[in-house]
Design an enzyme around this catalytic site. Structure first.
Site, mmCIF file in Angstrom:
data_model
loop_
_atom_site.group_PDB
_atom_site.id
_atom_site.type_symbol
_atom_site.label_atom_id
_atom_site.label_comp_id
_atom_site.label_asym_id
_atom_site.label_seq_id
_atom_site.Cartn_x
_atom_site.Cartn_y
_atom_site.Cartn_z
ATOM 1 N N CYS A 8 45.180 45.745 44.776
ATOM 2 C CA CYS A 8 44.566 44.519 45.290
ATOM 3 C C CYS A 8 43.564 44.915 46.362
ATOM 4 O O CYS A 8 43.941 45.491 47.389
ATOM 5 C CB CYS A 8 45.612 43.572 45.869
ATOM 6 S SG CYS A 8 44.892 42.094 46.634
ATOM 7 N N CYS B 129 37.363 30.165 59.152
ATOM 8 C CA CYS B 129 36.384 29.236 58.602
ATOM 9 C C CYS B 129 36.824 27.812 58.902
ATOM 10 O O CYS B 129 37.878 27.385 58.438
ATOM 11 C CB CYS B 129 36.242 29.441 57.093
ATOM 12 S SG CYS B 129 35.102 28.303 56.308
ATOM 13 N N TYR C 84 36.336 43.661 28.855
ATOM 14 C CA TYR C 84 36.377 44.260 30.187
ATOM 15 C C TYR C 84 35.531 45.527 30.225
ATOM 16 O O TYR C 84 34.775 45.749 31.176
ATOM 17 C CB TYR C 84 37.828 44.576 30.562
ATOM 18 C CG TYR C 84 37.952 45.308 31.880
ATOM 19 C CD1 TYR C 84 37.671 44.661 33.079
ATOM 20 C CD2 TYR C 84 38.360 46.635 31.926
ATOM 21 C CE1 TYR C 84 37.779 45.317 34.298
ATOM 22 C CE2 TYR C 84 38.475 47.305 33.138
ATOM 23 C CZ TYR C 84 38.190 46.646 34.313
ATOM 24 O OH TYR C 84 38.301 47.310 35.508
ATOM 25 N N GLU D 142 33.479 39.189 37.777
ATOM 26 C CA GLU D 142 34.906 38.955 37.617
ATOM 27 C C GLU D 142 35.252 37.713 38.434
ATOM 28 O O GLU D 142 35.064 37.689 39.653
ATOM 29 C CB GLU D 142 35.722 40.140 38.114
ATOM 30 C CG GLU D 142 35.651 41.358 37.212
ATOM 31 C CD GLU D 142 36.707 42.410 37.557
ATOM 32 O OE1 GLU D 142 37.614 42.113 38.368
ATOM 33 O OE2 GLU D 142 36.614 43.515 37.020
ATOM 34 N N ASP E 27 34.899 48.647 45.655
ATOM 35 C CA ASP E 27 34.599 48.169 44.302
ATOM 36 C C ASP E 27 33.125 47.785 44.259
ATOM 37 O O ASP E 27 32.721 46.801 44.885
ATOM 38 C CB ASP E 27 35.479 46.974 43.941
ATOM 39 C CG ASP E 27 36.948 47.330 43.834
ATOM 40 O OD1 ASP E 27 37.249 48.481 43.444
ATOM 41 O OD2 ASP E 27 37.791 46.478 44.152
ATOM 42 N N CYS F 294 37.655 42.279 42.722
ATOM 43 C CA CYS F 294 38.606 42.451 41.619
ATOM 44 C C CYS F 294 39.446 41.196 41.436
ATOM 45 O O CYS F 294 40.071 40.703 42.379
ATOM 46 C CB CYS F 294 39.508 43.648 41.903
ATOM 47 S SG CYS F 294 40.822 43.868 40.680
ATOM 48 N N TYR G 228 31.605 42.596 40.941
ATOM 49 C CA TYR G 228 32.390 42.364 42.149
ATOM 50 C C TYR G 228 31.655 41.517 43.183
ATOM 51 O O TYR G 228 32.058 41.451 44.339
ATOM 52 C CB TYR G 228 32.794 43.708 42.767
ATOM 53 C CG TYR G 228 33.579 44.569 41.813
ATOM 54 C CD1 TYR G 228 34.839 44.172 41.350
ATOM 55 C CD2 TYR G 228 33.061 45.773 41.344
ATOM 56 C CE1 TYR G 228 35.554 44.955 40.463
ATOM 57 C CE2 TYR G 228 33.769 46.563 40.456
ATOM 58 C CZ TYR G 228 35.016 46.150 40.024
ATOM 59 O OH TYR G 228 35.730 46.922 39.138
#
Length: 213
Positions: free
Chosen positions: A202, A211, A87, A99, A134, A56, A139
């Protein structure tokens, strides 16, 4: 366990399946809600840009507008077939778009590898056509770049992060890394959504694996 989803929402459609879209861009905001800077440019000539997909786009955009050296961000759609999608159209799974967030940044302050470290650590790039709950092609994890040099940097970062993930028992990275295609700005209400709605949704969830490359 994830519930079953229509097969067409889990793969990018063919050109024959894709929605027709439209010739004109859809209406959107002109300036960034937080900084007031122009979403569409012009931007200072030294700026660079990259598109990132991490699920998202609401949380992704907030993540990056808070990174020092990022000049401006915008939510939008890319990587698909339908021109100027809405959308609602992307949600059908029949546009092929992801997205994404446009990240415009000052390379003298923050490098692409710095941004890629944020990208890898702040979501799970091993999930295929979803992020958490999602689910769908919109996504998917993706990095979309504007030069061969940036393409190589993205691939190098992927290889390094795959080693770190494998050492911690995670599967293969499914992130697509491609030259950027057309970027279509999302509707105005999506732009900087979590600045306007601080308690809004969120879905960002990292793996907890660092990383380093």
């Amino acid at each position: 366990m994830l519930r079953q989803y229509p097969e067409h929402k889990l793969r990018v459609p063919t050109s024959g399946e894709a929605l027709a879209g439209r010739d004109q861009a859809i209406a959107t905001a002109e300036t960034h809600f937080v900084s007031g800077l122009p979403l569409h440019g012009p931007w200072p000539q030294n700026m660079k840009k990259v598109l990132v997909g991490m699920g998202c786009f609401w949380g992704v955009e907030r993540l990056f507008w808070n990174v020092p050296g990022v000049y401006v961000t915008a939510a939008g759609y890319s990587g698909g077939l339908t021109p100027n999608p809405t959308y609602e159209e992307t949600c059908t799974g029949l546009t092929g778009h992801n997205e994404v967030v446009l990240v415009v940044y000052d390379p003298a302050v923050v490098s692409l590898p710095d941004l890629l470290q944020v990208f890898w650590e702040e979501h799970d790039p091993t999930q295929g056509m979803r992020q958490g709950n999602d689910v769908g092609t919109t996504y998917r994890s993706g990095i979309y770049v504007y030069s061969d040099e940036d393409l190589k940097a993205a691939e190098v970062s992927k290889e390094a992060y795959q080693q770190a993930l494998t050492a911690r028992g995670f599967g293969a990275i499914t992130t697509e890394i491609l030259p950027a295609s057309d970027f279509y700005y999302a509707e105005g209400y999506h732009q900087q959504y979590l600045a306007k709605n601080p308690q809004g949704y969120c879905g960002l969830r990292g793996t907890g694996v660092s990383c380093v490359f």
